[in-house]
Design a protein around this motif. Structure first.
Motif, mmCIF file in Angstrom:
data_model
loop_
_atom_site.group_PDB
_atom_site.id
_atom_site.type_symbol
_atom_site.label_atom_id
_atom_site.label_comp_id
_atom_site.label_asym_id
_atom_site.label_seq_id
_atom_site.Cartn_x
_atom_site.Cartn_y
_atom_site.Cartn_z
ATOM 1 N N GLY A 262 37.826 68.563 22.054
ATOM 2 C CA GLY A 262 38.952 69.507 22.146
ATOM 3 C C GLY A 262 40.273 68.808 22.386
ATOM 4 O O GLY A 262 41.330 69.438 22.399
ATOM 5 N N PRO A 285 41.721 71.655 33.656
ATOM 6 C CA PRO A 285 41.161 72.968 33.327
ATOM 7 C C PRO A 285 41.321 73.297 31.836
ATOM 8 O O PRO A 285 41.881 74.313 31.457
ATOM 9 C CB PRO A 285 42.005 73.927 34.185
ATOM 10 C CG PRO A 285 43.308 73.229 34.356
ATOM 11 C CD PRO A 285 42.999 71.769 34.389
ATOM 12 N N THR A 286 40.817 72.409 30.998
ATOM 13 C CA THR A 286 40.958 72.563 29.552
ATOM 14 C C THR A 286 39.563 72.628 28.938
ATOM 15 O O THR A 286 38.594 72.912 29.637
ATOM 16 C CB THR A 286 41.696 71.343 28.961
ATOM 17 O OG1 THR A 286 40.916 70.168 29.235
ATOM 18 C CG2 THR A 286 43.065 71.185 29.573
ATOM 19 N N THR A 287 39.441 72.334 27.655
ATOM 20 C CA THR A 287 38.120 72.260 27.031
ATOM 21 C C THR A 287 37.236 71.247 27.752
ATOM 22 O O THR A 287 36.016 71.301 27.641
ATOM 23 C CB THR A 287 38.230 71.834 25.558
ATOM 24 O OG1 THR A 287 39.097 70.706 25.471
ATOM 25 C CG2 THR A 287 38.797 72.946 24.692
ATOM 26 N N HIS A 288 37.864 70.320 28.476
ATOM 27 C CA HIS A 288 37.093 69.318 29.206
ATOM 28 C C HIS A 288 36.211 69.937 30.280
ATOM 29 O O HIS A 288 35.203 69.362 30.673
ATOM 30 C CB HIS A 288 38.024 68.285 29.857
ATOM 31 C CG HIS A 288 38.316 67.109 28.972
ATOM 32 N ND1 HIS A 288 37.446 66.639 28.027
ATOM 33 C CD2 HIS A 288 39.406 66.310 28.893
ATOM 34 C CE1 HIS A 288 37.972 65.604 27.403
ATOM 35 N NE2 HIS A 288 39.170 65.384 27.898
ATOM 36 N N ASP A 290 35.205 73.332 30.178
ATOM 37 C CA ASP A 290 34.863 74.670 29.703
ATOM 38 C C ASP A 290 34.079 74.559 28.385
ATOM 39 O O ASP A 290 34.666 74.404 27.311
ATOM 40 C CB ASP A 290 36.171 75.458 29.501
ATOM 41 C CG ASP A 290 35.922 76.927 29.214
ATOM 42 O OD1 ASP A 290 34.823 77.256 28.719
ATOM 43 O OD2 ASP A 290 36.818 77.741 29.485
ATOM 44 N N ALA A 293 34.878 77.054 25.642
ATOM 45 C CA ALA A 293 36.151 76.784 24.968
ATOM 46 C C ALA A 293 35.971 75.701 23.911
ATOM 47 O O ALA A 293 36.528 75.788 22.813
ATOM 48 C CB ALA A 293 37.204 76.359 25.991
ATOM 49 N N MET B 36 46.023 77.367 32.080
ATOM 50 C CA MET B 36 45.500 77.986 30.854
ATOM 51 C C MET B 36 44.067 77.509 30.653
ATOM 52 O O MET B 36 43.825 76.502 29.998
ATOM 53 C CB MET B 36 46.376 77.612 29.655
ATOM 54 C CG MET B 36 47.771 78.232 29.727
ATOM 55 S SD MET B 36 48.843 77.667 28.391
ATOM 56 C CE MET B 36 47.952 78.224 26.940
ATOM 57 N N GLU B 37 43.132 78.247 31.247
ATOM 58 C CA GLU B 37 41.726 77.840 31.210
ATOM 59 C C GLU B 37 41.229 77.688 29.768
ATOM 60 O O GLU B 37 41.412 78.585 28.953
ATOM 61 C CB GLU B 37 40.865 78.897 31.920
ATOM 62 C CG GLU B 37 41.254 79.202 33.371
ATOM 63 C CD GLU B 37 40.847 78.108 34.347
ATOM 64 O OE1 GLU B 37 40.011 77.269 33.970
ATOM 65 O OE2 GLU B 37 41.377 78.106 35.493
ATOM 66 N N GLY B 38 40.632 76.564 29.493
ATOM 67 C CA GLY B 38 40.023 76.361 28.184
ATOM 68 C C GLY B 38 40.986 76.004 27.067
ATOM 69 O O GLY B 38 40.606 76.003 25.900
ATOM 70 N N ALA B 39 42.236 75.695 27.426
ATOM 71 C CA ALA B 39 43.185 75.258 26.389
ATOM 72 C C ALA B 39 42.731 73.901 25.853
ATOM 73 O O ALA B 39 41.971 73.179 26.496
ATOM 74 C CB ALA B 39 44.594 75.159 26.958
ATOM 75 N N SER B 40 43.227 73.573 24.668
ATOM 76 C CA SER B 40 42.794 72.320 24.024
ATOM 77 C C SER B 40 44.005 71.456 23.699
ATOM 78 O O SER B 40 45.099 71.694 24.196
ATOM 79 C CB SER B 40 42.041 72.655 22.735
ATOM 80 O OG SER B 40 42.927 73.225 21.798
ATOM 81 N N ARG B 62 45.148 79.524 18.820
ATOM 82 C CA ARG B 62 44.189 79.805 19.891
ATOM 83 C C ARG B 62 44.819 79.510 21.257
ATOM 84 O O ARG B 62 44.665 80.292 22.201
ATOM 85 C CB ARG B 62 42.920 78.966 19.699
ATOM 86 C CG ARG B 62 41.874 79.188 20.785
ATOM 87 C CD ARG B 62 40.679 78.278 20.657
ATOM 88 N NE ARG B 62 39.890 78.313 21.872
ATOM 89 C CZ ARG B 62 40.168 77.590 22.961
ATOM 90 N NH1 ARG B 62 41.206 76.769 22.959
ATOM 91 N NH2 ARG B 62 39.409 77.677 24.030
#
Lengths: 321, 301
Positions: A262, A285-288, A290, A293, B36-40, B62
């Motif tokens: 991601g 708190p990113t794709t790392h 999740d 996600a 922003m939880e799950g942002a890439s 997204r």
């Protein structure tokens, strides 16, 4: 008359610049009308532009120099082909090779175009010199001649369809190349690439490694007197290059990092330690942090075909050989 | 005030001190940063935009949707992320065909782009929503530094779309830097690119470094103490790239590199560990020692 006109436009240039922008936007929308109409609209544009280019040319010799150097190769091509007017639509003049026996002056005689005329005369001098020296050893090689079969009109249309119809506004002044940081140190010639895109020389454009020397710094686009969206042109040309398989291994790797994690630049152990040390979460708190996600990103890449485009195997999670 | 905090890649995955300083700064400014939880990855404009526009704009959309779901504007402190997300947002807001195309892709992951939020750059938020006066009040240590301000490319350009400041002679960053007491020193070709963008660093590092070297040469000529920028990618190019330039050209350049957030961190009295300056390639100790010495001198006067 032309001198007066030049002086006039020199002093009253500012107003004209404003008008120019408007007429510029309208003129080239008619892509498919016959060449006479096209010519007259282009003429109008060049005439209006003369005012501001006068000062530029007289104070800064740089762009001229680069113009000469850059164009010497091209110039030879053109003389052989048709002596296409450098301001005109290239693809068209290429296709009417045989109907244009008179080389010089033909299309540049309009009395208001003295500035352009000067430039063209200069170029001609250069190439005449070469002709004298090289009667039997011309620098022109067979593969340098632009033939109708290398013109791909659909390629040009791609830019128009993508909303970059401003590619047709380019009058090859070279301001873009003059400000380009990569152009100063590599064979990357942004002015030439824009020209080739307009001419539909797809194969030349997409196979040229220098296409990838652009840093997308936007200096060219900011300074373009014709508001050509140059960076957009480069990006779309690169998209076409990638589709045709011209993609550097390092770029495929960057692409694969996003499918895999991601992130184009994924975290490493050293940074995890640093993050903890300063009181941040070990993983951002990113794709790392999740998994769902990350699945989303992979699903998007699959839906757009990005995995296939870069040759990524979703099952093994690696780039294919 | 609340804002969705977009991290990106290089800041959080290489230079976490920038993120740390930003969180402390905005806490003091009473602005809530919502993760922003799950942002890439944004994804990088000149890289993914160059590979495949549809993939680029879909991944960007997204990220935008995550902020839309939080019902707040998005802030990033990376020029690349800003350029990417701003441009994607702009295009999607004005091109309904593209929006439909992207929403079809996003339906695979149960998301829908609406176009309800704005994309903002950290420096622009500080300048326009906080203001220089309020920022000045935060400064505990006046930073007696001569700084080479580096704007980078995607913060202001293309100006026709972004419109934050003039791209040839901007003031916004210089003003933000000078609010800390530091002086923005003029230098040759200040608006030149760092050399890293557009996939050039990955594709041809030698060319990228040659641009970086030109920039560094000009900064050295201007005798600056530090470089201040607002883009983690430029940050990396000046930090890691400076070492690479020294190796390649036999120079011995040692100009410390601070992201604007780290400069504010120094002004707020944070130490080099908190700002992860001790993990930079270029040692900032001499400059920090100079700051401390001056403070001590001022204190005894």
């Amino acid at each position: 008359m032309s001198l007066i006109k030049r002086l006039k436009s020199l002093f009253g240039g500012d107003n004209k610049d404003v008008i120019k922008n408007k007429s510029v936007k309208e003129a080239p929308v008619n892509i498919d009308i016959d060449s006479k109409d096209k010519r007259s609209s282009t003429d109008k544009i060049t005439e209006e532009k003369t005012g501001s280019s006068v000062t530029k040319n007289s104070t800064t010799p740089k762009p001229k120099e680069s113009t000469k150097k850059e164009s010497s190769k091209k110039e030879i091509k053109k003389q052989e082909v048709s002596e296409a007017d450098p301001v005109k639509e290239g693809s068209e003049s290429v296709e009417v090779i045989d109907e244009k026996p008179t080389p010089k002056g033909d299309s540049i005689k309009k009395d208001s175009e003295d500035e352009i005329e000067l430039a063209v005369e200069e170029k001609n001098e250069v190439s005449e010199e070469k002709d004298e020296k090289g009667d039997n050893m011309t620098l022109l090689e067979e593969n340098m001649v632009i033939k109708p079969e290398s013109v791909n009109r659909e390629f040009t249309q791609l830019f128009v369809d993508a909303g970059i119809d401003s590619v047709e506004h380019c009058f090859q002044c070279g301001t873009c190349s003059g400000g380009c940081p990569s152009g100063r140190r590599t064979p990357y010639k942004i002015r030439q690439i824009v020209r080739k895109c307009l001419m539909g020389l797809k194969d030349e454009v997409i196979s040229d490694p220098s296409l990838w020397m652009c840093t997308t710094c936007y200096t060219c686009q900011e300074r373009c007197p014709r508001s050509v969206k140059i960076v957009e042109i480069i990006k779309l040309a690169r998209n076409e290059a990638v589709k045709a398989g011209f993609m550097a291994p390092a770029h495929r790797a960057t692409g694969s990092f996003v499918i895999k994690t991601g992130h184009g630049v994924p975290i490493n152990d050293a940074t995890k330690i640093l993050r903890k040390k300063v009181g941040l979460s070990e993983l951002p708190p990113t794709t790392h942090s999740d998994a769902k996600a990350l699945e989303d990103i992979r699903a998007i890449c699959k839906a757009t075909g990005f995995d296939k485009l870069i040759g990524y195997n979703m099952e093994t999670n690696e780039l294919m050989e | 005030m609340e804002i969705a905090y977009f991290l990106g890649c290089i800041m959080n995955n290489r230079y976490p001190g920038i993120e740390k300083a930003t969180r402390i700064l905005f806490d003091k400014l009473d602005v809530k940063l919502n993760d922003m939880e799950g942002a890439s990855c944004c994804p990088a404009p000149g890289v993914f935009g160059s590979f495949d526009k549809k993939t680029w704009v879909s991944i960007a959309a997204r990220n935008l949707v995550i902020a839309e779901e939080m019902d707040s504007d998005l802030m990033t402190e990376c020029n690349g992320c800003f350029g990417s997300l701003f441009e994607a947002n702009e295009e999607l807001q004005h091109d309904s065909a593209l929006k439909d195309e992207v929403n079809e892709v996003l339906s695979e992951v149960d998301k829908e782009y609406n176009g309800s939020i704005n994309v903002r750059h950290f420096a622009e938020v500080l300048y326009n929503s906080i203001g220089l006066d309020k920022l000045g009040e935060l400064v505990e240590k006046q930073l007696n530094l001569d700084v080479a301000v580096h704007y980078g490319c995607h913060f202001l350009k293309p100006t026709a779309d972004i419109g934050i400041d003039n791209a040839e002679r901007p003031r916004i960053l210089d003003d933000l830097v000078e609010a800390t007491g530091a002086r923005s020193v003029p230098y040759k070709d200040k608006m030149l690119c760092c050399g890293a963008g557009g996939g050039l660093r990955a594709r041809d590092k030698d060319v990228a470094l040659s641009i970086t070297k030109e920039k560094l040469d000009n900064m050295v000529d201007a005798d600056v103490d530090a470089i201040v920028e607002v883009c983690p990618f430029c940050h990396m190019q000046f930090d890691v790239g400076q070492v690479e330039v020294n190796q390649k050209y036999g120079t011995n350049y040692q100009i410390p590199v601070f992201h604007l957030a780290q400069l504010y961190g120094l002004a707020m009295g944070l130490n080099k560990g908190e700002l992860t300056l001790d993990a930079h390639q270029i040692n900032s100790d001499p400059v920090l020692a100079k700051l401390v010495a001056e403070l001590d001198a001022n204190a005894t006067e």
